[in-house]
Design a protein around this motif. Structure first.
Motif, PDB file in Angstrom:
ATOM      1  N   ILE A 183       0.885  -1.098   0.101  1.00 38.96           N
ATOM      2  CA  ILE A 183       0.044  -0.135   0.049  1.00 38.96           C
ATOM      3  C   ILE A 183       0.916   1.170  -0.037  1.00 38.96           C
ATOM      4  O   ILE A 183       1.985   1.294   0.797  1.00 38.96           O
ATOM      5  CB  ILE A 183      -0.832   0.062   1.451  1.00 38.96           C
ATOM      6  N   GLY A 184       0.878   1.937  -0.926  1.00 40.62           N
ATOM      7  CA  GLY A 184       1.618   3.227  -1.016  1.00 40.62           C
ATOM      8  C   GLY A 184       1.635   4.213  -0.068  1.00 40.62           C
ATOM      9  O   GLY A 184       0.502   4.398   0.633  1.00 40.62           O
ATOM     10  N   LYS A 207       8.774  -3.184   3.704  1.00 42.93           N
ATOM     11  CA  LYS A 207       7.821  -1.987   3.371  1.00 42.93           C
ATOM     12  C   LYS A 207       6.517  -2.638   2.708  1.00 42.93           C
ATOM     13  O   LYS A 207       5.983  -2.159   1.886  1.00 42.93           O
ATOM     14  CB  LYS A 207       8.356  -1.360   1.967  1.00 42.93           C
ATOM     15  N   LEU A 208       5.794  -3.434   3.663  1.00 43.59           N
ATOM     16  CA  LEU A 208       4.851  -4.286   3.338  1.00 43.59           C
ATOM     17  C   LEU A 208       3.695  -4.322   4.554  1.00 43.59           C
ATOM     18  O   LEU A 208       4.280  -4.295   5.745  1.00 43.59           O
ATOM     19  CB  LEU A 208       4.893  -5.601   2.566  1.00 43.59           C
ATOM     20  N   ARG A 209       2.427  -4.448   4.271  1.00 48.58           N
ATOM     21  CA  ARG A 209       1.565  -4.725   5.077  1.00 48.58           C
ATOM     22  C   ARG A 209       1.175  -6.207   5.296  1.00 48.58           C
ATOM     23  O   ARG A 209       0.798  -6.915   4.117  1.00 48.58           O
ATOM     24  CB  ARG A 209       0.521  -3.685   5.326  1.00 48.58           C
ATOM     25  N   LEU A 218      -0.648  -5.193   9.948  1.00 49.15           N
ATOM     26  CA  LEU A 218       0.598  -5.085  10.606  1.00 49.15           C
ATOM     27  C   LEU A 218       1.430  -4.617   9.500  1.00 49.15           C
ATOM     28  O   LEU A 218       1.745  -4.969   8.469  1.00 49.15           O
ATOM     29  CB  LEU A 218       1.084  -6.045  11.202  1.00 49.15           C
ATOM     30  N   TRP A 219       2.252  -3.456   9.941  1.00 46.89           N
ATOM     31  CA  TRP A 219       3.285  -2.837   9.013  1.00 46.89           C
ATOM     32  C   TRP A 219       4.804  -3.753   9.420  1.00 46.89           C
ATOM     33  O   TRP A 219       4.932  -3.680  10.352  1.00 46.89           O
ATOM     34  CB  TRP A 219       3.535  -1.288   9.487  1.00 46.89           C
ATOM     35  N   ASP A 228      -5.204  -7.856  -5.853  1.00 48.71           N
ATOM     36  CA  ASP A 228      -4.105  -7.442  -6.912  1.00 48.71           C
ATOM     37  C   ASP A 228      -2.946  -7.376  -6.182  1.00 48.71           C
ATOM     38  O   ASP A 228      -1.922  -6.963  -7.242  1.00 48.71           O
ATOM     39  CB  ASP A 228      -4.821  -6.927  -7.935  1.00 48.71           C
ATOM     40  N   ARG A 229      -2.712  -6.572  -5.020  1.00 50.21           N
ATOM     41  CA  ARG A 229      -1.657  -5.791  -4.666  1.00 50.21           C
ATOM     42  C   ARG A 229      -0.824  -7.059  -3.744  1.00 50.21           C
ATOM     43  O   ARG A 229       0.400  -6.658  -2.971  1.00 50.21           O
ATOM     44  CB  ARG A 229      -1.773  -4.711  -3.894  1.00 50.21           C
TER      45      ARG A 229
END
Length: 71
Positions: free
Chosen positions: A27-28, A50-52, A44-45, A66-67
């Motif tokens: 998520i940007g 750099k992902l959730r 959770l971050w 799709d992400r």
């Protein structure tokens, strides 16, 4: 009557997921509203990647399937 024959090649399928499976999504930073909605659903971050991380059911709910970043 057989007209033609060809070798059958099945198409590649994605692995099936259960609703409680945890998936990693991107998520940007500028997507503030989406980030907040994901947080409210328990995402959770993971700063190193750099992902959730979020449950698959919640990713579907947010329409961000799709992400998903595969491992």
């Amino acid at each position: 009557m057989i007209v033609d024959s060809a070798e059958w090649k099945p198409r590649k399928r994605n692995a099936r997921r259960r609703d409680d499976d945890i998936v990693a999504v991107r998520i940007g930073y500028h997507e503030t509203d989406l980030r907040e909605r994901a947080k409210r659903l328990g995402a959770l971050w993971r700063p190193a990647h750099k992902l959730r991380e979020i449950a698959w059911r919640d990713a579907k709910r947010l329409e961000i399937g799709d992400r998903i970043v595969s491992a």
